[in-house]
Design a protein around this motif. Structure first.
Motif, mmCIF file in Angstrom:
data_model
loop_
_atom_site.group_PDB
_atom_site.id
_atom_site.type_symbol
_atom_site.label_atom_id
_atom_site.label_comp_id
_atom_site.label_asym_id
_atom_site.label_seq_id
_atom_site.Cartn_x
_atom_site.Cartn_y
_atom_site.Cartn_z
ATOM 1 N N GLU A 1 0.835 -1.209 0.000
ATOM 2 C CA GLU A 1 0.000 0.000 0.000
ATOM 3 C C GLU A 1 0.865 1.253 0.000
ATOM 4 O O GLU A 1 0.603 2.210 -0.737
ATOM 5 N N VAL A 2 1.906 1.258 0.843
ATOM 6 C CA VAL A 2 2.802 2.414 0.888
ATOM 7 C C VAL A 2 3.535 2.558 -0.434
ATOM 8 O O VAL A 2 3.674 3.670 -0.972
ATOM 9 N N ALA A 3 4.023 1.450 -0.989
ATOM 10 C CA ALA A 3 4.765 1.508 -2.247
ATOM 11 C C ALA A 3 3.902 2.064 -3.382
ATOM 12 O O ALA A 3 4.368 2.893 -4.182
ATOM 13 N N GLU A 4 2.659 1.637 -3.459
ATOM 14 C CA GLU A 4 1.769 2.137 -4.514
ATOM 15 C C GLU A 4 1.533 3.633 -4.362
ATOM 16 O O GLU A 4 1.486 4.371 -5.358
ATOM 17 N N TRP A 5 1.402 4.084 -3.125
ATOM 18 C CA TRP A 5 1.190 5.518 -2.914
ATOM 19 C C TRP A 5 2.447 6.313 -3.279
ATOM 20 O O TRP A 5 2.352 7.391 -3.877
ATOM 21 N N LEU A 6 3.631 5.791 -2.961
ATOM 22 C CA LEU A 6 4.865 6.469 -3.352
ATOM 23 C C LEU A 6 4.988 6.547 -4.871
ATOM 24 O O LEU A 6 5.523 7.528 -5.409
ATOM 25 N N ASP A 7 4.475 5.526 -5.570
ATOM 26 C CA ASP A 7 4.431 5.587 -7.037
ATOM 27 C C ASP A 7 3.580 6.777 -7.489
ATOM 28 O O ASP A 7 3.949 7.518 -8.400
ATOM 29 N N GLU A 8 2.422 6.950 -6.853
ATOM 30 C CA GLU A 8 1.534 8.055 -7.208
ATOM 31 C C GLU A 8 2.204 9.405 -6.993
ATOM 32 O O GLU A 8 2.008 10.349 -7.768
ATOM 33 N N LEU A 9 3.001 9.508 -5.931
ATOM 34 C CA LEU A 9 3.677 10.763 -5.623
ATOM 35 C C LEU A 9 4.868 11.020 -6.535
ATOM 36 O O LEU A 9 5.441 12.118 -6.514
ATOM 37 N N GLY A 10 5.270 10.035 -7.304
ATOM 38 C CA GLY A 10 6.428 10.186 -8.171
ATOM 39 C C GLY A 10 7.748 9.963 -7.459
ATOM 40 O O GLY A 10 8.814 10.256 -8.025
ATOM 41 N N LEU A 11 7.693 9.424 -6.253
ATOM 42 C CA LEU A 11 8.930 9.175 -5.510
ATOM 43 C C LEU A 11 9.576 7.844 -5.899
ATOM 44 O O LEU A 11 10.763 7.638 -5.675
#
Length: 535
Positions: free
Chosen positions: A114-124
Motif C-alpha cells: 500500500e505504501v509503495a503504490e502511494w509512493l508511485d503516485e507521488l512520483g517518488l
C-alpha cells in the motif's frame, strides 16, 4: 505549524534563547477524561456524513485516501490537533522546516504494497527495467549517520570496535557476529515482514514474543556493553522503551523485517535507503491530507460514541466554534490510539478493553533548536543527517539536522531536532517521565536537551536562539511481551458492526508502514460494508 504556548526565556553562561511548548494535544485530550464521568451537554448542531474518520494521523489519512479511491467521497476526518499528521506532523522555525515527530520513512519492503503504490503516485518511486528506483532528491543525502564515541565522531551508529576499550574489542566483535547470525537464522523464510499482518506466526515466534528482549539476549550470552547499548538504542528509537520492556520478537523484528544486522566489515556496507525531508514525515502527511480540503476538521475532540442499529452518533467538542456537535454516519473509522478509543464507548467491545489492558505507551519529547550557525565539530566523521551520542542521557536519541537535505554550498542557520524516548525500562519510569513532561517547565527540559548535546558540541548553547518543545504523553505503543500475538488485537482488526478500528496500535508498535496498512484495511472493510447495507 502547531500552535504555541508558554513562551519563556532561558539564559546560561554562553547564550540566551527563547523556549516554548508547541502543540495542544494533552490539554484538549484531557477534556475527554474530564467529561467521561458526567454529561457533556446537548449538541449545538447535528451533521450527517457518509463516513466519519476520527483521527488524522497516518492511519486516518490512509483510510480517507482508500475510501476515496474506492468511490466514497463523502468522507470527513476529525482531528484533535490543529494540523493533520499525528506523530508525523511537521513544523517551521525561522522559515526552515523541521519535524514534530517521525523524521524518515525507510524505503518500503516488498510486503508494504500500500505504501509503495502511494509512493508511485507521488512520483517518488518507479520501476525501471524491472528494478525499483527512487527519486534521489528525496533519499537521505550522504553522510547519513554518525556516532560520537571516545571523544570524536565515527561513521555509522554501531559502536566501532576500535573505539572501545582494548579489553572489550575481541568480545564485542565476536558478539556482533553471533547476533548477526541469529537475526539471519530466526528471520529466514518470511518470519518477519512489514506490515506484520503479512508475516508468518510460528511457535518459535510466539516463544520470542513471550519474553523480553533483555531476557533473550542474556540467554544467548550476548552481554557486550557496546552491543547492548546499540540494541537498547534501536529499541528506544522504534518503540520508545528499552530492551527490558520490549519483547524479544520486537527486538529481532527491528532488524529482520528490514535491513538485517551486519557486523563490521561483513555483509552489506551500504546504508539502508531512507526517504526524508526537512520537516520529516510531515512532508508525507501533508500530501495525504491535501485532497481532503474542507473535509478535514481540526481542533475537534471526540467525546462520546454510540453505535445504533442504523447509524453511529459521535459527540465532539469543536475548539474553534466553542460548542458541542453531534456527527452522524452509517460507518465510522476510529483511527486513534486504542486507549483513547476505549474512552468513547459507554459499553466498549470486550476486545477493545482487553487490548488496552495489555498495552503500555511510551512518552516522548521532540525538541527543535533554531541555531544561527552550526556548532563547532569535534573531528572525525563529517556532519551527518542523524547524529547520536554514545553514553549520553539514557533517554536521548541524538539529533537530526533539518538542513542536511539542502543543497546550499556553505553552512548556515539550521534546526537541530533532538529526540528523547521516555518509556524507560519499566512502567514506573514511563509514568514518572510522563508526569515530568506535564509538570516540569519548558526551560528545564530545554536545559536538559542542551546539556546532552553539549557532550559533543560544547559551544551549541551559544548559537541557539529558540527551542520549540513538543511533548507526547502517549506517543507510541510499546511492544510488550505477549502483545504481538494478543488475540484482542487480531479481533479488533476484523470487520464487524458499523465501527472499525485503524491505528498502528493494532500491530502493537508504531511505525508509518503499519499505520498506513491499517488505514487501507479499514477503508476496504468499510467500503465492503456499504455493499451489505439495505437499500
Amino acid at each position: 505549524m502547531a500552535s504555541a504556548s508558554l513562551l519563556g526565556c532561558s539564559r546560561d553562561a554562553q547564550g540566551t534563547y527563547t523556549v516554548r511548548w508547541v502543540g495542544a494535544g494533552h490539554v484538549r485530550g484531557h477534556r475527554l477524561r474530564e467529561v467521561k464521568s458526567g454529561s457533556i451537554g446537548a449538541p449545538a448542531l447535528t451533521k450527517r456524513v457518509g463516513v466519519l474518520i476520527v483521527g488524522a494521523g497516518i492511519a486516518g489519512l490512509a483510510a480517507a485516501r482508500g475510501l476515496t479511491r474506492l468511490g466514497i467521497d463523502d468522507v470527513h476526518v476529525l482531528e484533535l490537533e490543529d494540523a493533520a499528521g499525528g506523530n508525523s506532523r511537521g513544523h517551521v522555525m525561522a522559515g526552515m522546516g523541521c519535524p514534530l515527530g517521525a523524521h524518515y520513512l525507510p524505503v518500503p519492503g516488498e510486503h508494504a504494497v500500500e505504501v509503495a503504490e502511494w509512493l508511485d503516485e507521488l512520483g517518488l518511486r518507479r520501476i525501471v527495467a524491472g528494478r525499483v528506483v527512487y527519486d534521489e532528491r528525496h533519499l537521505c543525502h550522504s553522510p547519513q549517520e554518525r556516532l560520537f564515541i571516545a571523544g570524536h565522531w565515527n561513521d555509522g551508529l554501531l559502536p566501532p570496535v576500535d573505539a572501545l576499550p582494548s579489553a572489550e574489542r575481541e568480545r564485542t566483535l565476536t558478539q556482533y557476529r553471533r547476533f548477526a547470525a541469529a537475526v539471519e537464522r530466526i528471520g529466514a523464510g518470511g518470519a518477519f515482514r512489514m506490515p506484520t499482518a503479512r508475516a508468518d506466526w510460528t511457535p518459535e515466534l510466539a516463544a520470542l514474543d513471550a519474553q523480553t528482549f533483555t531476557a533473550w539476549l542474556a540467554n544467548e550470552g550476548l552481554d557486550a556493553p557496546a552491543l547492548r547499548w546499540y540494541l537498547d538504542y534501536c529499541c528506544r528509537d522504534d518503540y520508545g522503551a528499552t530492551s527490558a520492556q520490549v519483547s524479544a520478537w520486537a527486538g529481532l523484528h527491528y532488524f529482520a523485517s528490514r535491513h538485517g544486522f551486519h557486523a563490521p566489515g561483513e555483509g552489506e556496507d551500504e546504508r539502508e535507503g531512507v526517504l526524508t525531508w526537512p520537516e520529516g514525515n510531515g512532508w508525507l502527511a501533508s500530501r495525504l491530507a491535501a485532497p481532503l480540503r474542507d473535509r478535514l476538521h481540526t481542533g475537534c475532540v471526540a467525546l462520546r460514541l454510540h453505535e445504533g442499529r442504523d447509524v453511529v452518533e459521535l459527540d465532539l467538542w469543536n475548539q474553534r466554534a466553542q460548542r458541542i456537535e453531534r456527527w452522524i454516519a452509517p460507518q465510522v473509522v476510529l483511527a486513534l490510539p486504542l486507549f483513547a478509543a476505549l474512552c468513547l464507548f459507554e459499553s466498549p467491545p470486550p476486545a477493545l478493553a482487553a487490548a488496552v489492558g495489555a498495552m503500555r505507551h511510551a512518552p516522548w519529547l521532540v525538541a527543535n533548536l533554531h541555531c544561527e550557525r552550526p556548532p563547532i565539530d569535534r573531528g572525525g566523521a563529517p556532519p551527518a543527517w542523524d547524529n547520536v551520542i554514545y553514553g549520553g542521557s539514557s533517554a536521548a536519541l541524538g539529533y537530526v539536522d533539518a538542513m542536511h537535505q539542502s543543497l546550499r554550498p556553505h553552512p548556515g542557520p539550521t534546526v537541530f531536532t533532538a529526540y528523547w524516548a521516555l518509556g524507560g525500562s519499566d512502567a514506573s519510569q514511563a509514568v514518572a517521565a510522563r508526569r515530568s513532561l506535564l509538570d516540569d517547565s519548558a526551560e528545564a527540559w530545554a536545559a536538559r536537551v542542551l546539556a546532552d548535546l553539549a557532550i559533543a558540541h560544547p559551544d551549541l548553547p551559544r548559537h541557539v536562539r529558540q527551542v520549540d518543545l513538543m511533548r507526547y504523553g502517549h506517543a507510541m505503543s510499546i511492544p510488550l511481551p505477549g502483545l504481538r500475538g494478543h488475540a484482542a488485537l487480531q479481533a479488533l482488526a476484523e470487520p464487524g458492526g458499523r465501527v472499525r478500528f485503524a491505528h498502528a496500535d493494532l500491530s502493537g508498535y508504531s511505525v508509518f508502514e503499519e499505520a498506513f496498512f491499517h488505514g487501507a484495511r479499514a477503508a476496504a472493510q468499510t467500503r465492503a460494508a456499504f455493499t451489505r447495507l439495505p437499500a
